[in-house]
Design a protein around this motif. Structure first.
Motif, PDB file in Angstrom:
ATOM      1  N   UNK A 382       0.836  -1.206   0.000  1.00  0.00           N
ATOM      2  CA  UNK A 382       0.000   0.000   0.000  1.00  0.00           C
ATOM      3  C   UNK A 382       0.869   1.254   0.000  1.00  0.00           C
ATOM      4  N   UNK A 383       0.480   2.236  -0.803  1.00  0.00           N
ATOM      5  CA  UNK A 383       1.284   3.460  -0.938  1.00  0.00           C
ATOM      6  C   UNK A 383       0.405   4.693  -0.803  1.00  0.00           C
ATOM      7  N   UNK A 384       0.931   5.679  -0.093  1.00  0.00           N
ATOM      8  CA  UNK A 384       0.271   6.968  -0.031  1.00  0.00           C
ATOM      9  C   UNK A 384       0.701   7.832  -1.204  1.00  0.00           C
ATOM     10  N   UNK A 385       0.240   9.065  -1.228  1.00  0.00           N
ATOM     11  CA  UNK A 385       0.649   9.995  -2.273  1.00  0.00           C
ATOM     12  C   UNK A 385       2.136  10.321  -2.122  1.00  0.00           C
ATOM     13  N   UNK A 386       2.813  10.647  -3.213  1.00  0.00           N
ATOM     14  CA  UNK A 386       4.241  10.970  -3.119  1.00  0.00           C
ATOM     15  C   UNK A 386       4.473  12.200  -2.247  1.00  0.00           C
ATOM     16  N   UNK A 387       5.562  12.239  -1.483  1.00  0.00           N
ATOM     17  CA  UNK A 387       5.890  13.434  -0.703  1.00  0.00           C
ATOM     18  C   UNK A 387       6.241  14.596  -1.619  1.00  0.00           C
ATOM     19  N   UNK A 388       6.228  15.781  -1.063  1.00  0.00           N
ATOM     20  CA  UNK A 388       6.678  16.964  -1.792  1.00  0.00           C
ATOM     21  C   UNK A 388       8.144  16.772  -2.177  1.00  0.00           C
ATOM     22  N   UNK A 389       8.477  17.140  -3.416  1.00  0.00           N
ATOM     23  CA  UNK A 389       9.863  17.046  -3.873  1.00  0.00           C
ATOM     24  C   UNK A 389      10.761  17.901  -2.979  1.00  0.00           C
ATOM     25  N   UNK A 390      11.940  17.387  -2.683  1.00  0.00           N
ATOM     26  CA  UNK A 390      12.891  18.128  -1.840  1.00  0.00           C
ATOM     27  C   UNK A 390      13.077  19.534  -2.385  1.00  0.00           C
ATOM     28  N   UNK A 391      12.778  20.561  -1.580  1.00  0.00           N
ATOM     29  CA  UNK A 391      12.828  21.934  -2.093  1.00  0.00           C
ATOM     30  C   UNK A 391      14.246  22.419  -2.369  1.00  0.00           C
ATOM     31  N   UNK A 392      14.319  23.452  -3.179  1.00  0.00           N
ATOM     32  CA  UNK A 392      15.597  24.116  -3.435  1.00  0.00           C
ATOM     33  C   UNK A 392      16.214  24.522  -2.102  1.00  0.00           C
ATOM     34  N   UNK A 393      17.468  24.153  -1.912  1.00  0.00           N
ATOM     35  CA  UNK A 393      18.150  24.425  -0.657  1.00  0.00           C
ATOM     36  C   UNK A 393      18.189  23.238   0.282  1.00  0.00           C
ATOM     37  N   UNK A 394      17.389  22.205  -0.006  1.00  0.00           N
ATOM     38  CA  UNK A 394      17.318  21.056   0.889  1.00  0.00           C
ATOM     39  C   UNK A 394      18.106  19.853   0.438  1.00  0.00           C
ATOM     40  N   UNK A 395      18.883  19.991  -0.617  1.00  0.00           N
ATOM     41  CA  UNK A 395      19.553  18.832  -1.198  1.00  0.00           C
ATOM     42  C   UNK A 395      20.624  18.222  -0.300  1.00  0.00           C
ATOM     43  N   UNK A 396      21.076  18.962   0.683  1.00  0.00           N
ATOM     44  CA  UNK A 396      22.085  18.424   1.599  1.00  0.00           C
ATOM     45  C   UNK A 396      21.494  17.785   2.827  1.00  0.00           C
ATOM     46  N   UNK A 397      20.228  17.405   2.760  1.00  0.00           N
ATOM     47  CA  UNK A 397      19.542  16.885   3.940  1.00  0.00           C
ATOM     48  C   UNK A 397      20.209  15.637   4.520  1.00  0.00           C
ATOM     49  N   UNK A 398      20.661  14.717   3.672  1.00  0.00           N
ATOM     50  CA  UNK A 398      21.147  13.462   4.229  1.00  0.00           C
ATOM     51  C   UNK A 398      22.497  13.566   4.932  1.00  0.00           C
ATOM     52  N   UNK A 399      23.483  14.307   4.408  1.00  0.00           N
ATOM     53  CA  UNK A 399      24.703  14.486   5.200  1.00  0.00           C
ATOM     54  C   UNK A 399      24.424  15.123   6.565  1.00  0.00           C
ATOM     55  N   UNK A 400      23.519  16.115   6.599  1.00  0.00           N
ATOM     56  CA  UNK A 400      23.176  16.739   7.874  1.00  0.00           C
ATOM     57  C   UNK A 400      22.467  15.751   8.784  1.00  0.00           C
ATOM     58  N   UNK A 401      21.528  15.007   8.225  1.00  0.00           N
ATOM     59  CA  UNK A 401      20.789  14.022   9.011  1.00  0.00           C
ATOM     60  C   UNK A 401      21.717  12.965   9.582  1.00  0.00           C
ATOM     61  N   UNK A 402      22.659  12.509   8.775  1.00  0.00           N
ATOM     62  CA  UNK A 402      23.598  11.497   9.254  1.00  0.00           C
ATOM     63  C   UNK A 402      24.499  12.046  10.360  1.00  0.00           C
TER      64      UNK A 402
END
Length: 434
Positions: A382-402
């Motif tokens: 089962x799948x919900x609707x796709x999330x909002x595309x990562x906004x401009x400026x958010x592309x570094x989310x995973x290094x920060x999250x890690x």
């Protein structure tokens, strides 16, 4: 590859990208609706391995056979080198005509006018066989800037050989919860006498983790305006759960998680038989199968209260540069790659399970083993609707999250403090890019 589909770049890289892309809107000279009929040379760029390059060149040759007036020159690089080169060529108004795009960077390029509106190429680029959820993953503010080559969903991959060896029953994945996951993980660790751990990791190293946990509580990582809507309490709760896995022994130690992050999914604790469960995309099953030589099975992620928290994750996209002087020919090339059976037979599932439902149906008859299991699993989840595309400026989310996840799991920062700091930092990066 690790348990995300691709490696990620840091906030610092994105900062240089933002500067490079400033005012880089294109000036394409051709029409996007009609082929010129003249000899045309297209430049196409992608990231990936030598094997990806080989099959892409085969698909290019098939395209050139169908369109003898169009010559295609392909070029590829590794992940980091790819984004550096694309930012440089785009800033210099010399972008390749067709670019392979990632979800993290889609809005960054679209917001700066660097990508062509594919809605203007409808005569040449058929999207009728794409599910609306798959199409939505390539849209920014309602405009179709990219088409996904393939899609996947998050899953738990289990080593059924280890479950059998230590006498642990497989769960009913239509009903199990995160408490069940922790209990089963600890049971595996205990019954093995510490020879293995039940789980190879804990949530928090990838943006997909955060999106899923936020959705379980009725929230989202980003809102429709592209701002961070993640509640810090949801993030802190996810990390507290991870700390529980580590302290109980259900999951591997924090130091092992970091080692696995570096080693990648095909060389980490799960692949080497030291853990029985791993969170991964269903599309990674084939690589994991090859790495472990064990019997593996895909299970749905644990869930809460019947929420449809899972979602389609685009493996990658094809997009047309707004700087292309041949947008019609570029659109025809993408149409060929995504809609032609001959291309589907060449490319198979290398760039993910085809997002084009007709091409997937065309391939499914020939799929076997883990490839077939991955495709069947995606149909069943089962799948919900796709999330909002990562906004401009958010592309570094995973290094920060890690970075924050490691601080929490090594007990240098409390989950609450880390959650507040992470949300603030991510929002600041997005604000700075506006």
């Amino acid at each position: 590859m690790n348990t995300s589909l691709f490696g990620r770049a840091a906030f610092g890289t994105l900062a240089s990208l933002s500067l490079a892309l400033t005012a880089c809107s294109g000036n394409s000279a051709g029409s996007a609706s009609e082929l010129s009929g003249e000899p045309v040379t297209l430049r196409v760029t992608w990231w990936g391995s030598d094997s990806r390059a080989q099959i892409t060149e085969q698909a290019i040759a098939a395209f050139e056979k169908k369109y003898p007036d169009i010559e295609v020159k392909g070029q590829y690089k590794d992940w980091n080198g790819y984004w550096d080169a694309l930012a440089t060529t785009t800033a210099g108004k010399d972008s390749p005509d067709v670019v392979q795009m990632d979800e993290l960077y889609l809005a960054s390029y679209a917001d700066r006018g660097a990508l062509h509106d594919l809605g203007k190429a409808k005569k040449l680029l058929d999207t009728s066989m794409f599910d609306h959820k798959a199409l939505a993953t390539g849209q920014v503010d309602g405009t179709q800037y990219a088409l996904p080559t393939g899609v996947g969903v998050s899953s738990i991959v289990v080593n059924t050989d280890l479950f059998k060896k230590y006498g642990v029953a497989l769960p009913d994945d239509t009903k199990w919860t995160w408490d069940d996951y922790a209990r089963i993980g600890k049971e595996l660790t205990d019954k093995s006498g510490g020879e293995i751990h039940g789980a190879s990791g804990a949530p928090g190293f990838y943006a997909g983790d955060v999106k899923y946990w936020a959705r379980q509580q009725g929230g989202e990582l980003f809102d429709k305006d592209g701002n961070v809507s993640l509640r810090p309490e949801a993030l802190a709760g996810m990390w507290k759960y991870g700390l529980g896995l580590i302290s109980s022994g259900a999951g591997v130690k924090a130091s092992t998680m970091v080692e696995d992050l570096t080693a990648g999914v095909t060389a980490g604790s799960f692949a080497t038989g030291k853990a029985a469960m791993i969170t991964a995309y269903n599309t990674q099953l084939t690589a994991l199968q090859q790495a472990t030589s064990a019997h593996l099975k895909l299970l749905q992620l644990p869930h809460a209260d019947g929420t449809e928290a899972n979602f389609l994750k685009p493996s990658m996209y094809w997009a047309v540069s707004s700087q292309s002087r041949h947008p019609a020919e570029a659109a025809a090339f993408i149409d060929f790659l995504l809609n032609e059976p001959v291309a589907a037979r060449i490319l198979k599932t290398e760039r993910g399970i085809p997002a084009n439902e007709q091409m997937l149906a065309h391939l499914q008859l020939a799929l076997t083993g883990p490839d077939k299991a991955a495709a069947d699993f995606m149909d069943a989840v089962p799948q919900g609707e796709p999330p909002v595309v990562t906004p401009n400026g958010g592309s570094g989310i995973e290094p920060a999250l890690q970075r924050y996840t490691q601080e929490v799991y090594f007990k240098k920062t409390s989950p609450e403090a880390a959650a507040q700091a992470f949300v603030k930092e991510l929002q600041s990066e997005i604000d700075a890019a506006k």
